[in-house]
Design an enzyme around this catalytic site. Structure first.
Site, short mmCIF file in Angstrom:
data_model
loop_
_atom_site.label_atom_id
_atom_site.label_comp_id
_atom_site.label_asym_id
_atom_site.label_seq_id
_atom_site.Cartn_x
_atom_site.Cartn_y
_atom_site.Cartn_z
N LYS A 99 0.72 -1.18 -0.08
CA LYS A 99 -0.09 0.05 0.10
C LYS A 99 0.98 1.25 0.03
CE LYS A 99 -0.51 -0.04 5.14
NZ LYS A 99 -1.39 -0.06 6.12
N TYR A 107 15.57 31.83 2.53
CA TYR A 107 14.32 32.66 2.89
C TYR A 107 14.51 32.80 4.15
CZ TYR A 107 11.66 31.46 -1.31
OH TYR A 107 11.21 31.16 -2.62
#
Length: 814
Positions: free
Chosen positions: A484, A710
């Site tokens: 999965k 940033y």
């Protein structure tokens, strides 16, 4: 090979029961899944802790295989084939190979060591093949099984053999020595690999030296620790960078980032040669090759010319996403008959399309005349059900008529010039070429174009981890593997194909669309859907998936649809809640569950399962036991009242190791397959599966006082060399990993992350690292590991793995 079944009985001292003692053997097989098995194969039914090939003999007889080496004749198989009955089939395989080796009397080079065996073998093949017809181990076939398979590929046209031998513990090399019987020994680096199998370094050396006990000459790095184990009748031919009394004393100097000059003293004279490497391991491997050439008596001028052309050896075969929904299997650096057989098996194991294409160059060093060689290759192509062959090279072009649906080109440039005229779509493509053909250019044309960050998936490591957990299972316990969440981020379909190849019993997915994708990809294994929504029930039925039913509402909804479709005995899986309190029938609803299912023939309870909440936590051991006790109570009640015999399973990865007495009929393997364990000792036993890699896009040096990224969250206190890497939080790297918390690995050194992780990039400090733009960067793998990252980020490895974006290309390799 020209050996009959009757000859084989004598060779193996076997007891024969069968139909035709005169049957001719022309190849050896141990893999029941190989499409190359035929009526002339001798199949050795190997048995181990995780698998028993005797189970597949009936199927092999059905496809025409007639000759088997076994410890027992399976039920319903007597009188249907030739059976050579022995005490141990692996020992028999080794005996057969030792006998076969004894039929040939040309020189054999035997290589062992901790590292460098395969590199030296491939380089020696390159250096010596202009003058010899070389047979060598394909890939890294150096194990107790790989060595005999390598040796039985010898034929009468070969006049030099190069075989590597690898061991991981004591009493293994003696068996390999009997098979290889080297005249010339080469000992490469002795390092820390497989240290756990030996008491100390001296024992490791002593065990490895057994390969050379009857060799005429031994080439080795000079060391008193080695010399004490050299047979007095063996000529010692040593080299050293430090010991001037070595037979060949070597010094070195780098002349660029990519080249080294070796200065070596030999028989009183000094010589120089240039090699295109600077790293320590490559230089040492090159020196081993130099001594072999000196032993063979080559002129120094020839040695210099050939060694200058040495190349990096690509030891892995990669599976990549290709253009137009293709799968590309990249084995573009070698073209010999034995490795072609291996590559074709990989093509089949990873194939997800009906159409298969092989792009093949001229084949070298087969030992066969060309007419015989290409007839054998054509037979391989037919047995592997290849739809199209594209041959590149003048020789294969001459034998074009041997193949059906074949187009040929004189060289790679000719192929590339005509590339647009060739249709490649919805197919698996094996690219198999000798290095001189530069097939990497073809790979570039055919592989899907994505950005330079890739997640490399080691399929061998997945196989190893699967077998590790299989070895913990009691006999007859089945195994479901969870694929999965896109195979925990590693790629669902490719891993499912590998698991199907390994004959696991079930696959588990979370939602129906994951299972549908696998079925559309050709997966035939039963697939259980753990979290099916009622809206997906029609699709689940259409695609033959098997739903987990965890509530009365869901059960009634599924039974309604099943009745409308007139289903009979459609498999469902009943989940009971034993304390996880996530999904499942609680104890007070079990009676109504039983009443609903009693007498209902539209569905069949294929399994009953539950899920443990604390199988990995020793602090909640008693709670885990209480879950197991409740599961036993509820499942037993359902079985008794419905008079059924379903599969029962409750254990996940941690449960397999921590609760071995509660394996029931099946276990569910999840994160452990991908090399992650919550137990520190068990973690040491697992192999790393996924390595997230990128490259350095740009390097700059900023002065003290400048900032990076940033928010100016990193301020340089001194001149700092900064490398920018094209991966960011859109690729799955959490922003919390920045600002000095995390690091990447460049040139085996840690490079701390500077400032914030950006959406598509991050910046690292490489002030102390000698690196260049374009150099590889490890985001995670061996170091840092996903477990380390998870610990630093106060999360779990699952989250790290499953966060890797789909825009990151997955590359699968062996």
């Amino acid at each position: 090979m020209n050996i009959t079944v009757e000859n084989s009985v004598s060779i193996l001292n076997a007891r024969w029961e069968g139909t035709n003692p005169e049957a001719l053997i022309d190849n050896i097989s141990i893999d029941s899944r190989s499409l190359q098995n035929s009526e002339h194969s001798l199949f050795f039914a190997l048995s181990g802790p995780n698998n028993d090939a005797h189970h597949y003999i009936k199927d092999l007889i059905a496809i025409g295989v007639q000759n088997f080496v076994v410890t027992r004749i399976p039920d319903d198989c007597a009188a249907k084939a030739n059976f050579l009955i022995v005490e141990n089939t692996l020992v028999a395989l080794q005996q057969f190979a030792a006998y076969y080796r004894g039929r040939f009397h040309f020189p054999i080079i035997g290589l062992t060591g901790s590292n460098g065996k395969t590199i030296v073998k491939e380089w020696l093949n390159f250096l010596l093949s202009p003058d010899y017809n070389v047979i060598r181990s394909p890939k890294s076939y150096n194990s107790q099984v790989g060595v005999p398979l390598s040796v039985v590929a010898i034929n009468e046209k070969h006049n030099l053999g190069i075989f590597e031998a690898g061991i991981s513990t004591v009493n293994e090399m003696d068996k390999l020595e009997k098979i290889i019987k080297p005249n010339i020994g080469v000992l490469t680096n002795i390092g820390s690999s497989h240290d756990e199998g030996f008491i100390d370094l001296e024992q490791k050396i002593q065990q490895k030296m057994q390969l050379f006990k009857d060799a005429a000459v031994l080439i080795y790095p000079k060391s008193s620790a080695i010399e004490k184990y050299i047979n007095p009748n063996t000529k010692a031919f040593s080299w050293s960078f430090k010991e001037e009394d070595a037979d060949v004393f070597v010094s070195k100097r780098e002349i660029s980032h990519q080249e080294t000059v070796l200065v070596f003293q030999y028989k009183g004279s000094s010589y120089e040669l240039k090699i295109p490497f600077v790293d320590k391991a490559s230089v040492e491997n090159a020196v081993s090759c130099l001594l072999v050439m000196l032993h063979f008596g080559y002129d120094v001028e020839v040695i210099q010319a050939r060694m200058e052309l040495l190349f990096p050896v690509e030891m892995r075969l990669e599976v990549k996403n290709g253009i137009n929904n293709c799968t590309v299997i990249d084995d573009s650096y070698s073209s010999d008959y034995q490795s072609l057989k291996i590559a074709l098996d990989v093509l089949e194991s990873q194939n997800k399309f009906h159409k298969k294409t092989v792009i093949l160059s001229d084949i070298f060093q087969s030992g066969f005349p060309n007419e015989q060689l290409y007839a054998k290759v054509a037979k391989l192509i037919v047995s592997n059900k290849i739809n199209r062959v594209i041959g590149i090279g003048e020789t294969i072009s001459d034998f074009k008529e041997q193949f059906s649906n074949c187009i040929t080109f004189k060289n790679t440039a000719d192929f590339i010039a005509n590339f647009e005229k060739l249709d490649f779509s919805n197919e698996s493509i094996l690219i198999k070429g000798a290095r001189s053909f530069h097939f990497e250019e073809i790979v570039t044309l055919l592989e899907e174009k994505t950005h330079e960050t890739v997640l490399e998936i080691n399929l061998n490591a997945i196989s190893y981890n699967l077998n590790f957990f299989k070895s913990k299972l009691q006999p007859k316990v089945k195994i479901m593997v969870m694929v999965k969440a896109f195979g925990y981020g590693n790629g669902g379909l490719e891993i499912a194909k590998l698991l199907e190849h390994h004959k696991v019993d079930y696959l588990g997915v979370a939602f129906a669309d994951e299972g549908i994708s696998l079925k559309n990809g050709g997966i035939k294994l039963p697939i259980m859907v753990l979290n099916p929504e009622s809206t997906s029930f029609p699709a689940i039925i259409q695609y033959g998936l098997e739903p987990e039913i965890y509530s009365l509402k869901g059960l009634h909804a599924f039974l309604k649809i099943a009745k409308q479709k007139n289903l009979q005995h459609f498999p469902i899986h009943i989940k009971v809640d034993t304390g996880m309190h996530r999904l499942g029938f609680e104890e007070n609803t079990v009676d109504e569950l039983i009443a609903t299912l009693k007498g209902n023939s539209t569905v069949k309870v294929q399994s009953i399962l539950s899920h443990m909440a604390t199988s990995d936590d020793v602090n909640h051991h008693e709670f885990a036991l209480s879950q197991i006790r409740l599961f036993e109570k509820l499942s037993s009640k359902i079985i008794r009242e419905l008079e059924i015999n379903p599969i029962r399973h409750i254990l996940n990865t941690s449960g397999i190791s921590n609760f071995p007495d509660s394996q029931y009929d099946m276990v569910r393997l999840g994160i452990g397959l991908y090399g992650v364990s919550n137990d520190a000792e068990e973690q040491k036993e697992l192999e790393n599966v996924g390595t997230l890699k990128s490259i350095i896009s740009q390097i700059r040096t900023i002065p003290a006082g400048d900032s990076v990224g940033y928010g100016r969250r990193f301020m340089a206190e001194k001149a700092t060399k900064v490398a920018t890497i094209p991966i960011g939080y859109a690729d799955g790297i959490r922003r919390a990993w920045g600002n000095g918390v995390g690091f990447v690995t460049i040139k085996d050194q840690k490079a701390p992350i500077l400032g914030s992780v950006c959406m598509d990039m991050l910046m690292v400090d490489v002030s102390e690292i000698d690196c260049l733009e374009g150099d590889d960067v490890i985001i995670f793998g061996e170091s840092p590991s996903v477990s380390y990252m998870a610990n630093q980020l106060q999360t779990i490895p699952y989250e790290i793995l499953t966060s890797i974006s789909q825009r990151v290309k997955r590359v699968f390799y062996r």
